[in-house]
Design an enzyme around this catalytic site. Structure first.
Site, PDB file in Angstrom:
ATOM      1  N   ALA A   1      -3.798   7.721  -4.876  1.00 50.87           N
ATOM      2  CA  ALA A   1      -2.410   7.276  -5.050  1.00 50.87           C
ATOM      3  C   ALA A   1      -2.478   5.785  -5.395  1.00 50.87           C
ATOM      4  CB  ALA A   1      -1.621   7.504  -3.771  1.00 50.87           C
TER       5      ALA A   1
ATOM      6  N   ALA B   1       0.859  -1.194   0.000  1.00 52.44           N
ATOM      7  CA  ALA B   1       0.000   0.000   0.000  1.00 52.44           C
ATOM      8  C   ALA B   1       0.890   1.237   0.000  1.00 52.44           C
ATOM      9  CB  ALA B   1      -0.899  -0.011   1.222  1.00 52.44           C
ATOM     10  N   ASN B   2       0.337   2.402   0.200  1.00 53.69           N
ATOM     11  CA  ASN B   2       1.134   3.625   0.349  1.00 53.69           C
ATOM     12  C   ASN B   2       0.484   4.483   1.436  1.00 53.69           C
ATOM     13  OD1 ASN B   2      -0.871   5.462  -0.951  1.00 53.69           O
ATOM     14  ND2 ASN B   2      -0.474   4.094  -2.674  1.00 53.69           N
ATOM     15  N   ARG B   3       1.095   5.632   1.704  1.00 52.83           N
ATOM     16  CA  ARG B   3       0.682   6.429   2.870  1.00 52.83           C
ATOM     17  C   ARG B   3      -0.487   7.375   2.592  1.00 52.83           C
ATOM     18  NH1 ARG B   3       4.903   5.663   6.498  1.00 52.83           N
ATOM     19  NH2 ARG B   3       6.888   5.218   5.476  1.00 52.83           N
ATOM     20  N   SER B   4      -1.112   7.297   1.418  1.00 53.61           N
ATOM     21  CA  SER B   4      -2.208   8.220   1.116  1.00 53.61           C
ATOM     22  C   SER B   4      -3.356   8.065   2.125  1.00 53.61           C
ATOM     23  CB  SER B   4      -2.734   7.940  -0.296  1.00 53.61           C
ATOM     24  OG  SER B   4      -3.941   8.615  -0.497  1.00 53.61           O
TER      25      SER B   4
END
Ligand code: C5P
Length: 405
Positions: free
Chosen positions: A279, A212-215
């Site tokens: 994102a 995943a990412n930090r969005s």
């Protein structure tokens, strides 16, 4: 002499007054509102009546003041006030009122009107700095903001308690400017169907792990709420976030980049504006394992990744007049990267932010960005709350939509 129309003529405001010493400031606000031509009906809580008498507000507003849900002479007051309001203002709002609104309580006239109304709600908190910063109060403020309520932040300065700190009641000018902007909000997106994506995507490694990412989704949600307030018909496609789906917005929850692509394509044809604030993961594990991967001792493991579909590029190929906006979160060469993506993805506009800058990264409530189009730099937006940035971006998009007409 011809009668000149005042700035708030014809606007109906329900003015809720809570039980704080700042209740006396509500008198000055009421004067300002009626001077600008607004038709104001005041609703006082029981504790507000301990600070000021209803007669003061009645005299200044020219209407009887509402203090009781069970008034035999006007037993439908809550519905009438709720349906007719162009704005509900609660000033001052105590920690107790904010907590009850956030819980969806309807145990007095003011809270009942709030639940029964679709009008924008502006809350001006008044409490000591320590109370304002209490995690439970902050949680309630967050809940309300996520459902589209405008809450002004208290200012820094001397407090009624004699302390100096955060918690000072906002200035009359700050409150009036929020009231005026909510009451004169342009309905300039009435003819638009706006499709917005928000948040990250999750790409499965195995049944319990994912990439995943930090969005946080905050920018996309702020854009969706701002466009809805300006009259847009909204579709929000959201990856997994901790945010509450905004009321009244058609929200589709997805997990992966492929699911996001499918949801976006489904609504693309009828959209007039597409804003891809999500994102989206650029890669996903090649073959997600069907069962949980076992730990391999101290050996290194590697994960084979394949590219996900680029949603914007696939949309551009099917474009039939939609105004397309992308986002670019970069850590270096901001302008060059954003310009390259604008062209490669066939966009009309791109919003680029340097996520290494304090306050402009993923998850924060603020953002700073540069906006570019095919001719180059359109705007350099300094650090500001994401809600404010959403308004500025919609203003820029509106200008271009008008030029296309
Ligand atoms: O290429 P990059 O991921 O940096 O581009 C960012 C922009 O492209 C964002 O607007 C994002 O929503 C969009 N995007 C997309 N499909 C992907 C990856 C990103 O539409 N697979």
């Amino acid at each position: 002499m011809p009668v000149t129309k005042k700035q708030l003529s014809g606007k109906r405001v329900v003015f809720g007054v809570g039980g704080s010493i700042a209740a006396y400031k509500a008198i000055l606000l009421l004067r300002r509102l009626t001077d600008l031509g607004a038709d104001v009906e005041v609703v006082m809580t029981t504790s507000a009546c301990e600070f000021i008498t209803p007669l003061t507000f009645q005299t200044l507003s020219g209407h009887p003041v509402h203090t009781n849900t069970f008034n035999p002479d006007d037993n439908m007051a809550h519905l009438r006030l709720a349906e007719n309001a162009d704005l509900i203002l609660v000033s001052p709002a105590t920690a107790n009122l904010i907590g009850r609104f956030a819980q969806g309580m309807a145990d007095d006239l003011l809270s009942t009107i709030i639940l029964a109304s679709h009008a924008p709600l502006l809350v001006v908190p008044a409490m000591d700095g320590g109370m304002w910063q209490h995690p439970l109060v902050q949680q309630n403020v967050k809940t309300l903001r996520e459902t589209g309520v405008e809450i002004l932040d208290p200012e820094f300065g001397s407090l009624a308690s004699g302390h100096i700190g955060w918690g000072r009641f906002p200035s009359e000018e700050a409150i009036m400017s929020s009231i005026i902007s909510l009451l004169t909000m342009p309905g300039d997106y009435h003819d638009e169907v706006v499709l917005i994506t928000a948040g990250p995507t999750h790409e499965a490694i195995d049944p319990v792990r994912y990439i995943a990412n930090r969005s946080s989704g905050k920018m996309g949600y702020a854009l969706a709420q701002a466009a809805q307030k300006r009259g847009a018909q909204m579709v929000l496609v959201t990856g997994p976030t901790s945010l509450t789906p905004p009321p009244g917005i058609h929200t589709i929850s997805v997990t992966t980049a492929e699911e996001m692509r499918d949801a976006v394509h489904k609504h693309f044809e009828r959209a007039t504006v597409v804003i891809m604030a999500a994102a989206v993961a650029d890669y996903r594990p090649d073959q997600p394992a069907k069962t949980k991967l076992k730990k391999q001792g101290r050996e290194q493991v590697s994960l084979a990744l394949s590219p996900t579909p680029d949603i914007l590029t696939s949309l551009s190929a099917q474009k039939s007049g939609q105004f397309m906006v992308g986002f670019a979160a970069e850590t270096e060469h901001l302008i060059e990267e954003a310009t390259r993506k604008l062209k490669a993805k066939g966009l009309d506009m791109i919003v680029a932010n340097d996520v290494t800058k304090p306050g402009a990264g993923f998850g924060s409530d603020t953002n700073a960005a540069v906006v570019l189009d095919a001719h180059g730099l359109v705007a350099d937006l300094p650090l500001m709350p994401k809600r404010e940035m959403a308004t500025k971006l919609l203003d820029l998009i509106r200008i271009r939509l008008n030029q296309q007409k």
